[in-house]
Design an enzyme around this catalytic site. Structure first.
Site, PDB file in Angstrom:
ATOM      1  N   LYS A 286      -7.565  -9.748  -0.664  1.00  0.00           N
ATOM      2  CA  LYS A 286      -6.148  -9.369  -0.734  1.00  0.00           C
ATOM      3  C   LYS A 286      -5.382 -10.480  -1.420  1.00  0.00           C
ATOM      4  O   LYS A 286      -5.794 -11.642  -1.373  1.00  0.00           O
ATOM      5  CB  LYS A 286      -5.573  -9.169   0.671  1.00  0.00           C
ATOM      6  CG  LYS A 286      -4.306  -8.349   0.704  1.00  0.00           C
ATOM      7  CD  LYS A 286      -4.606  -6.875   0.730  1.00  0.00           C
ATOM      8  CE  LYS A 286      -3.378  -6.009   0.603  1.00  0.00           C
ATOM      9  NZ  LYS A 286      -3.681  -4.593   0.906  1.00  0.00           N
TER      10      LYS A 286
ATOM     11  N   ASP B 251       0.057  -2.768  -3.625  1.00  0.00           N
ATOM     12  CA  ASP B 251       0.368  -2.732  -2.188  1.00  0.00           C
ATOM     13  C   ASP B 251       1.903  -2.752  -2.136  1.00  0.00           C
ATOM     14  O   ASP B 251       2.551  -2.378  -3.127  1.00  0.00           O
ATOM     15  CB  ASP B 251      -0.253  -3.936  -1.447  1.00  0.00           C
ATOM     16  CG  ASP B 251      -0.230  -3.775   0.075  1.00  0.00           C
ATOM     17  OD1 ASP B 251      -1.094  -3.080   0.617  1.00  0.00           O
ATOM     18  OD2 ASP B 251       0.678  -4.337   0.729  1.00  0.00           O
TER      19      ASP B 251
HETATM   20  P1  NDP Z   1       5.829   0.425  -1.110  1.00  0.00           P
HETATM   21  O1  NDP Z   1       6.325  -0.876  -1.570  1.00  0.00           O
HETATM   22  O2  NDP Z   1       5.658   1.538  -2.077  1.00  0.00           O
HETATM   23  O3  NDP Z   1       6.744   0.985   0.085  1.00  0.00           O
HETATM   24  C1  NDP Z   1       6.930   0.242   1.250  1.00  0.00           C
HETATM   25  C2  NDP Z   1       7.914   1.018   2.113  1.00  0.00           C
HETATM   26  O4  NDP Z   1       7.977   0.437   3.388  1.00  0.00           O
HETATM   27  C3  NDP Z   1       9.314   0.989   1.548  1.00  0.00           C
HETATM   28  O5  NDP Z   1       9.976   2.166   1.915  1.00  0.00           O
HETATM   29  C4  NDP Z   1       9.908  -0.212   2.259  1.00  0.00           C
HETATM   30  O6  NDP Z   1      11.332  -0.230   2.322  1.00  0.00           O
HETATM   31  C5  NDP Z   1       9.321  -0.021   3.624  1.00  0.00           C
HETATM   32  N1  NDP Z   1       9.323  -1.289   4.321  1.00  0.00           N
HETATM   33  C6  NDP Z   1       8.746  -2.439   3.932  1.00  0.00           C
HETATM   34  N2  NDP Z   1       9.006  -3.401   4.815  1.00  0.00           N
HETATM   35  C7  NDP Z   1       9.738  -2.824   5.772  1.00  0.00           C
HETATM   36  C8  NDP Z   1      10.318  -3.290   6.971  1.00  0.00           C
HETATM   37  N3  NDP Z   1      10.182  -4.567   7.332  1.00  0.00           N
HETATM   38  N4  NDP Z   1      11.004  -2.411   7.739  1.00  0.00           N
HETATM   39  C9  NDP Z   1      11.151  -1.122   7.364  1.00  0.00           C
HETATM   40  N5  NDP Z   1      10.640  -0.621   6.226  1.00  0.00           N
HETATM   41  C10 NDP Z   1       9.946  -1.466   5.456  1.00  0.00           C
HETATM   42  O7  NDP Z   1       4.442   0.124  -0.373  1.00  0.00           O
HETATM   43  P2  NDP Z   1       3.258   1.120  -0.007  1.00  0.00           P
HETATM   44  O8  NDP Z   1       3.772   2.458   0.305  1.00  0.00           O
HETATM   45  O9  NDP Z   1       2.214   0.964  -1.050  1.00  0.00           O
HETATM   46  O10 NDP Z   1       2.686   0.436   1.303  1.00  0.00           O
HETATM   47  C11 NDP Z   1       3.108   0.792   2.613  1.00  0.00           C
HETATM   48  C12 NDP Z   1       2.066   0.346   3.629  1.00  0.00           C
HETATM   49  O11 NDP Z   1       0.820   0.986   3.343  1.00  0.00           O
HETATM   50  C13 NDP Z   1       1.741  -1.147   3.645  1.00  0.00           C
HETATM   51  O12 NDP Z   1       1.406  -1.519   4.970  1.00  0.00           O
HETATM   52  C14 NDP Z   1       0.497  -1.244   2.773  1.00  0.00           C
HETATM   53  O13 NDP Z   1      -0.244  -2.402   3.056  1.00  0.00           O
HETATM   54  C15 NDP Z   1      -0.222   0.021   3.194  1.00  0.00           C
HETATM   55  N6  NDP Z   1      -1.224   0.546   2.284  1.00  0.00           N
HETATM   56  C16 NDP Z   1      -0.945   0.810   0.979  1.00  0.00           C
HETATM   57  C17 NDP Z   1      -1.911   1.355   0.152  1.00  0.00           C
HETATM   58  C18 NDP Z   1      -1.611   1.742  -1.262  1.00  0.00           C
HETATM   59  O14 NDP Z   1      -2.513   2.302  -1.913  1.00  0.00           O
HETATM   60  N7  NDP Z   1      -0.430   1.509  -1.787  1.00  0.00           N
HETATM   61  C19 NDP Z   1      -3.271   1.598   0.645  1.00  0.00           C
HETATM   62  C20 NDP Z   1      -3.451   1.372   2.045  1.00  0.00           C
HETATM   63  C21 NDP Z   1      -2.461   0.843   2.816  1.00  0.00           C
HETATM   64  P3  NDP Z   1      12.166  -1.262   1.408  1.00  0.00           P
HETATM   65  O15 NDP Z   1      12.140  -0.660   0.043  1.00  0.00           O
HETATM   66  O16 NDP Z   1      13.504  -1.316   2.025  1.00  0.00           O
HETATM   67  O17 NDP Z   1      11.450  -2.587   1.468  1.00  0.00           O
HETATM   68  O1  2IT Z   2      -4.360  -1.797   1.745  1.00  0.00           O
HETATM   69  C1  2IT Z   2      -4.996  -1.215   0.837  1.00  0.00           C
HETATM   70  O2  2IT Z   2      -6.069  -0.659   1.065  1.00  0.00           O
HETATM   71  C2  2IT Z   2      -4.419  -1.190  -0.506  1.00  0.00           C
HETATM   72  N1  2IT Z   2      -3.312  -1.701  -0.689  1.00  0.00           N
HETATM   73  C3  2IT Z   2      -5.174  -0.568  -1.637  1.00  0.00           C
HETATM   74  C4  2IT Z   2      -6.200  -1.525  -2.176  1.00  0.00           C
HETATM   75  C5  2IT Z   2      -6.907  -1.087  -3.435  1.00  0.00           C
HETATM   76  O3  2IT Z   2      -7.702  -1.920  -3.921  1.00  0.00           O
HETATM   77  O4  2IT Z   2      -6.713   0.017  -3.934  1.00  0.00           O
END
Ligand code: NDP
Ligand code: 2IT
Length: 443
Positions: free
Chosen positions: A125, A165
Site C-alpha cells: 500500500k 484508493d
Molecule cells: P474516494 O476518495 O473515491 O471516496 C471516499 C469517500 O469517503 C468520499 O465520499 C469521502 O468524503 C468519504 N470520506 C473520506 N474520509 C471520510 C471521513 N473521515 N468521514 C466521512 N467520510 C469520509 O475513495 P474510495 O471510494 O476509493 O474508497 C473508500 C473506501 O474504500 C476506503 O476505505 C478505501 O480504502 C476502500 N477501498 C477502495 C477500493 C477502490 O478500488 N477504490 C478497493 C477496496 C477498498 P470527502 O470527499 O468529504 O473526503
Molecule cells: O483497498 C484496496 O483493495 C484498493 N484500494 C484497491 C487496490 C488495487 O490494487 O486495485
C-alpha cells in the site's frame, strides 16, 4: 503467553503510535490462534513474526510548487508488505490523515484480501498526506509527477503494482502513468485503474462497489434471500459508494443515504444516482448539493448516517467510521446484515456487537476484494496485450466474489464457527500465504 499474544505484544512495542496497524493486526491474529495451535511448524519458522514485519517501507519527500508559486512539501509512502504469492499489489491513498501507521494497516489487510481473490498478488500500500481537495488540475499534476519521480524507482509490472484508493482516481493515475513512462521509457502495466485508451480494464471503475454487492448477494442467496425490496444505507460518496449504490439498485434494493466528510443525505424515495454522479464525478462537489437536485431529500451536517433505519448497511467511506454506538443504533433499528466496502470501517466494538447480536457481518478484506481482483485482471490483460469486454470482466468479478463468499463460509464452518466471516476471511487468506512462505524458506 500464547504465540499470537506474544507476537502482538512485540508488534505494539516495536511500532509505537501506529494505532490503526495495531488494530488491524490484532483483528487478524486473534483469528489465527486456533490455526497456529494446530500447526506448531508456523511458530518454529517464525512465521507470524515475519508476516507482521513489512519486507520494505519506503518514505520520501514530495516537493511541488502550488499555483501561487509557493513550494509545498508532502510525505510519500510505499509499504511493500509481503510478496510470497505475487508482486506487491495495493492502492495509493492521498488524504491529509495519511501516516505510516495507516499505510501499514492497509498494506497488512491487503496481504489477506489479495490472497482471498485466488489470484497471484502480494500485499502492499502507498500514499501521501497530500490533500487533493480544492487543488487545481495543474497542482494535482505537479504533485503526482513529483510523487512518481521517486516512487518509480521501487515499482514495476512484476515488482509492485499500485492503484487508486481514497483521493486517487482516474485523473491521478493518468498523471502518475505519464510520469513513470517518461522517466523509464517503459510502456507496461505498473499501475492499475488506468484509463481505457491506455491499458485500463473495463469494469475496474465499478469493480469494488459491484463486487461488494455480489458478495452480499451470495450471502443472502445462501439464506434464501435477495436484495429485492431491501432498504440499504450506504456511507461515502466516492468510487466504492457510487458503484455499490448502482448495483444494489439494479438488484431491486432501495438505497436511501450517501455521505461525505461534511454531512449525509437521506432520500426516502431512493438515491438519484445520476445526480450523485454529476455532483461527485463531474463537479467534484459536496454532498449537500444533492438537495438542489432532489428538494424532497434531507441533508444533515456531520455524522449520523447510521441512525437511518435499514435492512442492510454498507460502510464505504473510511476506517473507524462505524463505532459501537452506531452498531447499537443499527441493530435497534432492524438492520440484519453489514458488509464493509471500505477498509476497516467498523471499530472492534462495533464488530463484536454485530456478532453478539446475530447480525451477519462481512469484513472488508473479503467483501471489498473485487477492486483489487479486477486490478489483477487488468494486469493479465496488459501482459497478454489484449482487452476483454465489460461483460467478460464483470462475469469474472462476480465469479471471484461468489468464490470468496463460499470459501470464507466453508472455512468458518470447518473450524466450528459457522456464519463468522471475520474468522473465515482471516483463516482462508492466511493459509495460502503461510503455506507459500513455508515452502520458500526463511526469507
Ligand atoms: P474516494 O476518495 O473515491 O471516496 C471516499 C469517500 O469517503 C468520499 O465520499 C469521502 O468524503 C468519504 N470520506 C473520506 N474520509 C471520510 C471521513 N473521515 N468521514 C466521512 N467520510 C469520509 O475513495 P474510495 O471510494 O476509493 O474508497 C473508500 C473506501 O474504500 C476506503 O476505505 C478505501 O480504502 C476502500 N477501498 C477502495 C477500493 C477502490 O478500488 N477504490 C478497493 C477496496 C477498498 P470527502 O470527499 O468529504 O473526503
Ligand atoms: O483497498 C484496496 O483493495 C484498493 N484500494 C484497491 C487496490 C488495487 O490494487 O486495485
Amino acid at each position: 503467553m500464547s504465540y499470537v499474544k506474544d507476537v502482538l505484544a512485540q508488534l505494539v512495542s516495536r511500532n509505537p503510535g501506529e494505532k490503526e496497524f495495531h488494530q488491524a493486526a490484532e483483528e487478524v491474529l486473534d483469528s489465527l490462534a486456533v490455526i497456529t495451535e494446530k500447526n506448531p511448524q508456523f511458530q518454529k519458522a517464525g512465521l507470524l513474526e515475519r508476516l507482521v514485519e513489512p519486507e520494505r517501507q519506503i518514505m520520501f519527500r514530495v516537493p511541488w510548487v502550488d499555483d501561487n508559486g509557493n513550494v509545498q512539501v508532502n510525505r510519500g509512502f510505499r509499504v511493500q508488505f509481503n510478496n510470497a504469492i505475487g508482486p506487491y499489489k495495493g492502492g495509493i491513498r492521498f488524504h491529509p490523515s495519511v501516516n505510516l501507521g495507516i499505510i501499514k494497516f492497509l498494506g497488512f489487510e491487503q496481504i489477506f484480501k489479495n490472497s482471498l481473490t485466488g489470484l497471484p498478488i502480494g500485499g502492499g500500500k502507498g500514499g501521501s498526506d497530500f490533500d487533493p481537495k480544492g487543488k487545481s488540475d495543474r497542482e494535482v499534476m505537479a504533485f503526482c509527477q513529483s510523487f512518481m519521480t521517486e516512487l518509480c524507482k521501487y515499482i514495476g509490472a512484476d515488482v509492485d503494482v499500485p492503484a487508486g484508493d481514497i483521493g486517487v482516481g482516474g485523473r491521478e493515475i493518468g498523471y502518475m502513468y505519464g510520469q513513470y513512462k517518461r522517466i523509464t521509457g517503459l510502456y507496461e502495466g505498473f499501475l492499475t485503474g488506468k484509463g481505457i485508451p491506455y491499458g485500463g480494464s473495463l469494469a475496474r471503475t465499478e469493480a469494488t462497489g459491484y463486487g461488494l454487492v455480489y458478495f452480499v448477494e451470495a450471502m443472502l442467496e445462501r439464506r434464501g434471500d435477495s436484495f429485492k425490496d431491501k432498504t440499504v444505507v450506504v456511507s461515502g460518496s466516492g468510487n466504492v459508494a457510487i458503484y455499490a449504490i448502482e448495483k444494489a439498485q439494479q438488484l431491486g434494493a432501495k438505497v436511501v443515504t450517501a455521505c461525505d466528510s461534511t454531512g449525509y443525505i437521506y432520500d426516502k424515495d431512493g438515491i438519484d444516482l445520476a445526480a450523485l454522479k454529476e455532483i461527485k464525478e463531474v463537479k467534484r462537489g459536496r454532498i449537500k448539493e444533492y438537495v438542489q437536485y432532489r428538494p424532497n431529500a434531507e441533508y444533515h451536517d456531520g455524522v449520523g448516517v447510521w441512525s437511518v433505519p435499514c435492512d442492510i448497511a454498507l460502510p464505504c467511506a473510511t476506517q473507524n467510521e462505524l463505532c459501537g454506538e452506531d452498531a447499537k443504533m443499527l441493530v435497534k433499528n432492524g438492520c440484519k446484515l453489514v458488509a464493509e466496502g471500505a477498509n476497516m470501517p467498523s471499530t472492534p466494538e462495533a464488530v463484536a456487537y454485530f456478532q453478539e447480536n446475530g447480525i451477519l457481518f462481512a469484513p472488508g478484506k473479503a467483501a471489498n476484494a473485487g477492486g483489487v481482483a479486477t486490478s489483477a485482471l487488468e494486469m493479465s490483460q496488459n501482459s497478454m496485450r489484449l482487452h476483454w469486454t465489460f461483460e467478460e470482466v464483470d462475469a469474472k468479478l462476480k465469479g471471484i466474489m461468489r468464490n470468496i463468499e463460499a470459501t470464507t463460509s466453508e472455512v468458518s464452518k470447518e473450524y466450528g464457527m459457522e456464519n463468522n466471516y471475520v474468522f473465515g476471511a482471516n483463516a482462508a487468506g492466511f493459509l495460502k500465504v503461510a503455506n507459500a512462505m513455508m515452502a520458500q524458506g526463511i526469507v
